[in-house]
Design a protein around this motif. Structure first.
Motif, PDB file in Angstrom:
ATOM      1  N   GLU A   1      -3.332   9.999  -2.704  1.00  0.00           N
ATOM      2  CA  GLU A   1      -2.912  11.395  -2.620  1.00  0.00           C
ATOM      3  C   GLU A   1      -3.389  12.160  -3.854  1.00  0.00           C
ATOM      4  O   GLU A   1      -3.832  13.306  -3.756  1.00  0.00           O
TER       5      GLU A   1
ATOM      6  N   GLU B   1      -9.053   4.815   5.573  1.00  0.00           N
ATOM      7  CA  GLU B   1      -8.346   5.547   6.622  1.00  0.00           C
ATOM      8  C   GLU B   1      -7.543   6.708   6.041  1.00  0.00           C
ATOM      9  O   GLU B   1      -7.523   7.815   6.601  1.00  0.00           O
ATOM     10  N   HIS B   2      -6.904   6.457   4.914  1.00  0.00           N
ATOM     11  CA  HIS B   2      -6.073   7.468   4.267  1.00  0.00           C
ATOM     12  C   HIS B   2      -6.917   8.676   3.852  1.00  0.00           C
ATOM     13  O   HIS B   2      -6.546   9.839   4.101  1.00  0.00           O
TER      14      HIS B   2
ATOM     15  N   ARG C   1      -7.460   0.392   4.167  1.00  0.00           N
ATOM     16  CA  ARG C   1      -6.368   1.372   4.304  1.00  0.00           C
ATOM     17  C   ARG C   1      -6.693   2.643   3.524  1.00  0.00           C
ATOM     18  O   ARG C   1      -6.378   3.756   3.967  1.00  0.00           O
ATOM     19  N   ALA C   2      -7.324   2.478   2.365  1.00  0.00           N
ATOM     20  CA  ALA C   2      -7.708   3.645   1.569  1.00  0.00           C
ATOM     21  C   ALA C   2      -8.747   4.480   2.313  1.00  0.00           C
ATOM     22  O   ALA C   2      -8.702   5.724   2.280  1.00  0.00           O
TER      23      ALA C   2
ATOM     24  N   GLU D   1      -8.151  10.664   6.934  1.00  0.00           N
ATOM     25  CA  GLU D   1      -7.031  11.362   7.558  1.00  0.00           C
ATOM     26  C   GLU D   1      -6.690  12.623   6.762  1.00  0.00           C
ATOM     27  O   GLU D   1      -6.411  13.685   7.339  1.00  0.00           O
ATOM     28  N   SER D   2      -6.730  12.504   5.428  1.00  0.00           N
ATOM     29  CA  SER D   2      -6.460  13.669   4.574  1.00  0.00           C
ATOM     30  C   SER D   2      -7.517  14.745   4.762  1.00  0.00           C
ATOM     31  O   SER D   2      -7.218  15.942   4.776  1.00  0.00           O
TER      32      SER D   2
ATOM     33  N   TYR E   1       0.832  -1.206   0.000  1.00  0.00           N
ATOM     34  CA  TYR E   1       0.000   0.000   0.000  1.00  0.00           C
ATOM     35  C   TYR E   1       0.865   1.254   0.000  1.00  0.00           C
ATOM     36  O   TYR E   1       0.619   2.195  -0.767  1.00  0.00           O
ATOM     37  N   ASN E   2       1.862   1.295   0.857  1.00  0.00           N
ATOM     38  CA  ASN E   2       2.698   2.487   0.974  1.00  0.00           C
ATOM     39  C   ASN E   2       3.430   2.809  -0.323  1.00  0.00           C
ATOM     40  O   ASN E   2       3.611   3.984  -0.676  1.00  0.00           O
TER      41      ASN E   2
ATOM     42  N   TYR F   1      -0.579   4.389  -1.998  1.00  0.00           N
ATOM     43  CA  TYR F   1      -0.496   5.681  -1.310  1.00  0.00           C
ATOM     44  C   TYR F   1      -0.502   6.868  -2.284  1.00  0.00           C
ATOM     45  O   TYR F   1      -1.292   7.801  -2.122  1.00  0.00           O
TER      46      TYR F   1
END
Length: 244
Positions: A83, A125-126, A122-123, A129-130, A74-75, A79
């Protein structure tokens, strides 16, 4: 997170992942015929019993072996896509492979260990968070979930998941599904709940590889509508997650 992907670039990257052996394969004492050189992004497939034949070799934009986690994938891969979506670009992760190859393991993931949590949660959460970190910006987050089964499109979040939907094409919007349920979500928890709801409505059937194998192609879509209150600019980005 490490990334060498330019935001908004048009490049398509192909990544190969070898999932760990599952319990069934361990019970049958299955052996690995696939090896990887992760530094050179190469895969090698040996033909069982053919010691004189050199292994088949394939090169990708990225390779992940059984000892590498979904967190690492993912990172490095997902990621930068997320973004880009928060900046108004479209992004897609297309998971392709035969039954039992590990699509759901990578995309949906498992709860334990935490490093193997899937790309989709994970997406979620990402994205949120953004949103929390953004200044002078308002976000509207909506999600839809459909499947293509026997060449029929079904809405996994609709009141009637067996109803057949049509595909339409718009000169600006592109291909879309009319009347597809698009739910507004405000938190990671809401995203996870509708993901679980749609997951239960999939068409599944037992196979020799997987007792809960999905019989369909699924598409989970996240749409972000973004309003910069300081500059009065409104733009949107789509994030598509495919299981094939």
């Amino acid at each position: 997170a490490p990334s060498n992907v330019t935001m908004g670039s048009e490049s398509v990257k192909v990544v190969a992942r070898c999932r760990p052996l599952d319990d069934r394969e361990k019970t049958l004492c299955c052996k690995m015929v696939l090896s990887m050189d992760v530094h050179r992004c190469q895969c090698f497939i040996e033909k069982p019993g053919a010691q004189d034949e050199p292994p088949k070799q394939f090169t990708f934009d990225g390779t992940y072996y059984i000892n590498q986690t979904t967190e690492q994938l993912y990172n490095e891969i997902a990621y930068p896509l997320i973004e880009g979506v928060t900046e108004g670009y479209n992004g897609t992760i297309f998971a392709y492979g035969q039954t039992g190859s590990g699509k759901s393991f990578t995309m949906q993931g498992v709860s334990e260990p935490a490093t193997q949590k899937g790309v989709i949660p994970r997406a979620f959460e990402h994205i949120f968070e953004s949103i929390q970190c953004a200044e002078n910006t308002k976000f509207l987050v909506r999600a839809s979930y459909l499947e293509i089964y026997n060449e029929e499109v079904r809405d996994l979040l609709g009141s009637n998941t067996k109803q057949k939907h049509e595909l339409k094409e718009h000169p600006e919007r592109g291909v879309y599904v009319p009347d597809l349920t698009m739910l507004t979500v405000h938190s990671v928890g809401e995203c996870e709940r509708i993901m679980e709801q749609g997951w239960k409505n999939r068409a599944v059937a037992c196979t020799l590889m997987n007792k809960d194998s999905s019989r369909s192609h699924s598409i989970f879509t996240i749409r972000l509508e973004i309003c910069n209150t300081g500059k009065y600019i409104i733009f949107s980005g789509f994030f598509f997650l495919f299981f094939y």
